[in-house]
Design an enzyme around this catalytic site. Structure first.
Site, short mmCIF file in Angstrom:
data_model
loop_
_atom_site.label_atom_id
_atom_site.label_comp_id
_atom_site.label_asym_id
_atom_site.label_seq_id
_atom_site.Cartn_x
_atom_site.Cartn_y
_atom_site.Cartn_z
N LYS A 258 -2.85 26.98 -6.31
CA LYS A 258 -1.39 27.08 -6.12
C LYS A 258 -1.10 28.43 -5.50
O LYS A 258 -1.83 29.40 -5.74
CB LYS A 258 -0.69 26.99 -7.49
CG LYS A 258 0.78 26.63 -7.41
CD LYS A 258 0.98 25.13 -7.35
CE LYS A 258 2.43 24.76 -7.22
NZ LYS A 258 2.62 23.29 -7.22
N VAL B 91 11.66 8.39 -5.78
CA VAL B 91 10.65 7.75 -6.64
C VAL B 91 11.24 6.50 -7.30
O VAL B 91 10.63 5.42 -7.28
CB VAL B 91 10.16 8.75 -7.71
CG1 VAL B 91 9.27 8.06 -8.73
CG2 VAL B 91 9.40 9.90 -7.05
#
Ligand code: NAD
Length: 372
Positions: free
Chosen positions: A79, A183
């Protein structure tokens, strides 16, 4: 002032390296954490915000190690964070992101992806500088995962495995969707195509219900015009707080974290909770559901369609191949988690974490140096 211990995050899985980059000329300050690359080069988002920290970056990188291993993609976890306001003037943001990419250009075991504060255009800048990013615009070989419904497609695949395991017939199963966005809409659409009936949906402006079934395509078309499901003129308007109590077989949180908690978990009237959102449930509520015999499939198993899509994009695969991979991997992973729960009598989350950890440890055993 004593300096913080640089190894305060180190354990048996990582992180392999933490790199801070700095260019005072343009105000660049950023951090990369490469957690564990035993399974392959790490994929993880670039987060841009004024208040990011090294600890946050490490925790997100570790979460990516588990998520990518659980998803079954050949990538480790990493990350990066960039200090700054993502709403700054576009030219300044472009300069910072290009500089961040250049500063980390030689870290070939980290592949940039989009996260909070960055998008596909940012990934195009990164790719232009160092040739290594995912989540690209379609014109550059990207697979637009929200447009094609990669995560919703994966949720439908998970439901196909989880439903029979809980004695639920997907054909005719009642579905509730909290958060009718990218989603939620695609999950509702793909599940409807399998014969399920969407009985209630909500967005940030309202909620509607209809026991006979809502028209998913009509609602999706309405949302595309910027309106709320509450403007549909179909179904019965309900208080968004009542959505949790609508009787159904599958309840899908697809909006915000922590929406199911100790104070409302007892109102859920469902057999399966299928998370589109990340961490939509508190650990105590998850335990309560388990004791009641309600299946909560871990978020990083059920909603992994996005990361699988990113890995396929990086491998140069087509959209069709990405959808096939999502279906196959999420079906297999859901079945593996359910089998482990059954054999070991553990919570699905524990089963999923142990599955991911084993996959990482197995890969580590094949390496000369375990985590990098
Ligand atoms: P989105 O912005 O497209 O949709 C979110 C929807 O939730 C919107 O309709 C919004 O109105 C609604 N909403 C917001 N607050 C709400 C509330 N309090 N009650 C009810 N509805 C509310 O976002 P998305 O891409 O669909 O992502 C949804 C969630 O899924 C996020 O938590 C995201 O982190 C997670 N997720 C997304 C993906 C992906 O592929 N996009 C992958 C994994 C996880």
């Amino acid at each position: 002032m004593s300096a913080p211990d640089p190894f305060c995050f180190a354990d048996d899985l990582g992180p392999a390296r933490i790199i801070h980059v700095h260019e005072p000329g343009i105000g660049l300050r950023g951090t990369l954490v490469v957690d564990n690359v035993a399974r392959g080069p790490s994929i993880g988002g670039l987060r841009m915000a004024p208040d990011v920290t090294t600890e946050e970056c490490f925790r997100l990188a570790r979460a990516m190690s588990f998520k990518n291993a659980a998803a079954g993609i050949p990538h480790g976890g990493g990350k990066s964070v960039l200090y700054g306001d993502p709403k700054m003037p576009a030219d300044e943001k472009e300069q910072l992101i290009r500089a961040m990419a250049c500063a980390l250009g030689d870290c070939s075991d980290y592949i940039f992806g989009p996260d909070m504060g960055t998008d596909e255009t940012c990934m195009a800048w990164v790719r232009d500088e160092i040739g290594r990013s995912v989540g690209l615009p379609r014109e550059l070989g990207g697979i637009p995962l929200d447009e094609i419904g990669a995560t919703g497609w994966g949720l439908a695949a998970a439901a196909e495995v989880a439903a029979p395991a809980r004695g639920v017939d997907l054909s005719g199963a009642r579905i509730v969707v909290q958060g009718f966005g990218s989603v939620g809409i695609h999950a509702a659409r793909f599940l409807s195509e399998k014969g399920a009936v969407v009985v209630a949906v909500s967005d940030s402006r309202g909620a509607i219900a209809d026991e006979a079934g809502l028209d998913v395509e009509a609602l999706a078309a309405l949302k595309a015009t910027g309106k709320s499901v509450a403007d549909a003129g179909s179904g019965r308007a309900i208080d968004p707080d009542e959505l949790i109590a609508v009787p159904c077989e599958i309840w899908i949180p697809a909006a915000r974290p922590d929406v199911i908690h100790e104070k409302n978990v007892d109102r859920l009237d469902t057999r399966i909770v299928l998370p589109g959102a990340n961490i939509p449930i508190t650990p105590a509520a998850e335990q309560t559901l388990h004791e009641r015999g309600v299946l909560y499939l871990p978020d990083f198993i059920a909603n992994a369609g996005g990361v699988i899509c990113a890995a396929m994009e990086y491998a140069g695969s087509s959209q069709g191949a990405a959808m096939d991979a999502i279906e196959e991997k999420i079906r297999d992973n859901t079945a593996a988690v359910l089998a482990r729960c059954h054999e070991q009598g553990v919570l699905p989350r524990e089963a999923a974490v142990s599955l991911a950890r084993e996959r990482i440890e197995t890969a580590m055993q094949t390496r000369r140096w375990s985590i990098f």
